[in-house]
Enzyme design. Structure first.
Site, PDB file in Angstrom:
ATOM      1  CG  ASP A  86     -63.668 -75.074 -10.598  1.00 25.81           C
ATOM      2  OD1 ASP A  86     -63.893 -76.181 -10.032  1.00 25.81           O
ATOM      3  OD2 ASP A  86     -64.101 -74.093 -10.787  1.00 25.81           O
TER       4      ASP A  86
ATOM      5  CD  GLU B  19     -61.437 -79.088 -10.704  1.00 29.11           C
ATOM      6  OE1 GLU B  19     -62.481 -78.694 -10.044  1.00 29.11           O
ATOM      7  OE2 GLU B  19     -60.675 -78.270 -10.467  1.00 29.11           O
TER       8      GLU B  19
END
Length: 249
Positions: free
Chosen positions: A69, A139
């Site tokens: 992320d 992610e």
């Protein structure tokens, strides 16, 4: 040096049939074979099937998701910063949030084949139990690529395999969500009354920044910033939608 060593080691490792299948899938998704398969195996392991490895700690993809992320956010921020040199911070933040939203990442993940490699407990039927499963796994894969091959390679993956092929930035700009309308529509259904209050205007020399607060039935819910009161209201409404879970982060 570490990446070079990993690359050499990968040549001499004997893989199981399951590992070979994962390697083939990673190559299809990322465009190249992994040097070190371990982070990818963790990246595709949801917490619902993870086993405790030390003092109750489960080796799931959540830590890699956190790392991915951060890498994704930096790469997208840099891309937008360079592409739109005369746009303000509010514009850049809004478009980046649209790109990295759970809805967007889930859709991209499905398109590139993430559902075929993620391992999770399919018996769980509770609402939202796997709501962002594929986006979160994507992610985590970014985190795995970063650990395996470094920032330069992970940046290339994000730009050339995710961002450019799957996002029309100009279309995103022209279809920016009206969070204020969404919030007002929700409050009407709930028989509640929304209001926006101007809290402060900050003089920053070349421009002014407005701070607005959204309230529901006179209860403060969220604050927003913008270069106009209208933009600040939209930002406050966006934050309120997130807090009220009307919008995914």
């Amino acid at each position: 040096m570490r990446l070079f060593v990993n690359r050499i080691k990968s040549v001499f490792i004997s893989y199981s049939k399951e590992d070979k299948a994962l390697i083939a899938s990673i190559k299809m998704i990322a465009g190249s074979k992994p040097y070190n398969l371990k982070p990818y195996k963790i990246a595709t392991q949801h917490t619902s099937v993870a086993k405790s490895v030390k003092r109750g700690f489960k080796e799931s993809n959540e830590r890699l998701e956190y790392l991915g992320d951060a890498v994704l956010s930096v790469v997208v921020a840099e891309y937008l910063f360079k592409r739109y040199p005369f746009k303000d911070e509010g514009f850049l933040t809004e478009i980046r949030s649209r790109i990295v939203s759970r809805d967007s990442l889930n859709n991209v993940a499905r398109t590139i084949g993430v559902p075929q490699i993620v391992r999770y407990d399919k018996k769980r039927k509770t609402p939202n139990s796997h709501k962002s499963l594929f986006g979160n796994t994507l992610e985590a894969l970014i985190g795995a690529i970063y650990l395996d091959k470094g920032f330069k390679h992970s940046r290339s993956f994000i730009l050339n395999k995710l961002l450019k092929p799957h996002f029309d930035i100009e279309e995103l700009i022209n279809t920016t969500k009206n969070y204020k309308s969404k919030l007002i529509e929700w409050t009407q259904k709930q028989s509640k009354s929304p209001s926006f209050q101007h809290l402060e205007t900050i003089d920053k020399g070349h421009y002014k920044e407005f701070i607005m607060e959204v309230r529901i039935d006179d209860e403060p819910i969220a604050k927003g910033h913008g270069l106009s009161k209208k933009k600040a209201e939209q930002d406050a409404a966006r934050e309120a939608c997130l807090k009220l879970e009307l919008e995914e982060q």
